[in-house]
Enzyme design. Structure first.
Site, PDB file in Angstrom:
ATOM      1  N   ASP A   1      -7.941  -5.070  -0.821  1.00  0.00           N
ATOM      2  CA  ASP A   1      -8.370  -5.854  -1.983  1.00  0.00           C
ATOM      3  C   ASP A   1      -8.054  -7.342  -1.863  1.00  0.00           C
ATOM      4  O   ASP A   1      -8.515  -8.139  -2.676  1.00  0.00           O
ATOM      5  CB  ASP A   1      -7.698  -5.317  -3.255  1.00  0.00           C
TER       6      ASP A   1
ATOM      7  N   HIS B   1       0.849  -1.185   0.000  1.00  0.00           N
ATOM      8  CA  HIS B   1       0.000   0.000   0.000  1.00  0.00           C
ATOM      9  C   HIS B   1       0.884   1.234   0.000  1.00  0.00           C
ATOM     10  O   HIS B   1       1.936   1.253   0.647  1.00  0.00           O
ATOM     11  CB  HIS B   1      -0.920   0.023   1.231  1.00  0.00           C
TER      12      HIS B   1
END
Ligand code: CMC
Length: 357
Positions: free
Chosen positions: A291, A234
């Protein structure tokens, strides 16, 4: 919020800054219900897309077109657009869901199902997705709860790629629908919202190959962008993505309640454990992101893979709206204009065509 709230209430919070009281919640729900159908002329827009068109492309195009159906909400004159903000935001939140469901029906060659005034937001979406003209889809509380959780976890997330895009476009005084449409285009990329689809593709490939993920992990360590371990890493979270933890736990609960034993969930867990022990991922602080598990939940709800990123877009719409308003209502706001450092040649002479190689 994940524990106590639902998507609509969270959307209100993000847009208005406070959770709604009972009256405000009713009013907001009424507005969403009122705006759930789309103009019948929009059906023809759907017909213009070839069968199999990607729902994200349809969603982005049709969100932009909303300004044509509501010219008084999309004047591109900031003060006028802001004066009608409540109506425009309800239209965007409600219709993004209707358009998403219609794009799915279109991609499958199925007849469109109209929204029902009596149904709450998530149940209405599932009705438009899965009911048939001759038979209503029956939504269980577990399914509605899981969808609410999924959507509210995606509702906003500071300056991610698509939200920055919304702000960039909004800074030119473009209306809200156009700005959101641009955000949806940015969201479609596999490094951003498209990652949830890519994760499922990866898990499915591991499953089909009968692999335990070793090959994928080895390939991901090559450093090539096209071989990344999808759902890992991320731009901001370098310890853990808190949404991933909530979604990961929800996955177990939802699948258990629905009586589903998904082999892809087992693969995801094995992969996660292997990566978390691997020095490549540990040293680069790469952890599962939102996700990584979200596709497994959607699969359990019957949402097809080509709709996953569209689901992200539905969830993120309140965040886009709120960010658009922040930019549009800033009295000192200026048009966004990133600068770049040019490193190419300085002066070059024009070369006539005949002299070019
Ligand atoms: N698999 C393998 N290596 C990775 C991964 C990954 N998923 N992510 C980053 N790296 C490596 C990268 O190659 C680099 O290595 P090195 O230092 O040797 O050059 C290092 O880790 C740092 O990466 P970065 O490119 O600086 O990280 P970033 O902060 O720019 O990118 C990211 C963040 C999310 C785009 C990236 O981690 C990624 O591509 N992840 C996979 C796609 C994904 O899951 N995206 C969803 C993000 S969360 C929700 C959303 O925003 O939509």
């Amino acid at each position: 919020l994940a524990q106590y709230s639902d998507f609509v209430e969270t959307a209100y919070l993000i847009i208005h800054g406070e959770l709604p009281n009972a009256k405000q919640r009713r009013h907001f729900g009424d507005l969403l219900r009122l705006h759930s159908p789309v103009h019948s002329a929009m059906d023809h827009l759907f017909e213009g897309f070839p069968l199999g068109s990607h729902p994200m492309a349809i969603l982005s195009a049709l969100l932009n077109s909303l300004g044509c159906y509501y010219p008084h909400l999309a004047t591109n004159r900031v003060q006028e657009d802001l004066a009608n903000f409540e109506e425009a935001s309800a239209i965007a939140i409600s219709k993004v869901r209707t358009i998403a469901a219609m794009s799915y029906r279109k991609s499958r060659g199925l007849p469109y199902i109209y929204p029902k005034r009596t149904l709450p937001y998530c149940e209405n979406f599932l009705h438009m997705m899965f009911s048939q003209p001759y038979e209503d889809y029956v939504c269980t509380p577990e399914v509605a709860q899981a969808l609410n959780l999924f959507l509210l976890l995606h509702a906003d997330h500071e300056q991610n790629c698509s939200t920055s895009t919304v702000r960039m476009v909004g800074s030119s005084a473009a209306n809200m629908f156009t700005s959101i449409s641009a955000g949806i285009s940015a969201l479609s990329g596999p490094l951003h919202g498209g990652a949830n689809t890519a994760v499922m593709g990866m898990l499915q490939a591991i499953h089909d190959e009968g692999d335990d993920g070793t090959r994928f992990i080895a390939a991901a360590k090559s450093g090539s962008k096209s071989n990344r371990l999808m759902g890992f890493g991320h731009a901001v979270y370098k310890n853990f993505d808190p949404r991933a933890r909530i979604i990961g736990e929800a996955c177990d609960i939802v699948l258990k309640r629905l009586g589903i034993d998904d082999p892809l969930l087992h693969i995801a867990k094995t992969l996660e454990q292997a990566a978390l022990k691997d020095d490549y991922f540990v040293s680069r602080k790469l952890y599962p992101n939102v996700d990584f598990y979200s596709g497994i939940i959607m699969r359990a709800l019957g949402i097809p893979m080509n709709m996953f990123t569209t689901m992200f877009a539905i969830g993120r719409t309140p965040g886009y709206i709120s960010n658009w308003r922040e930019v549009a209502s800033n009295p000192k706001g200026r048009i966004y204009r990133p600068r770049q450092i040019y490193v190419g040649a300085t002066k070059r002479d024009y070369v006539p065509m005949v002299q070019r190689h």
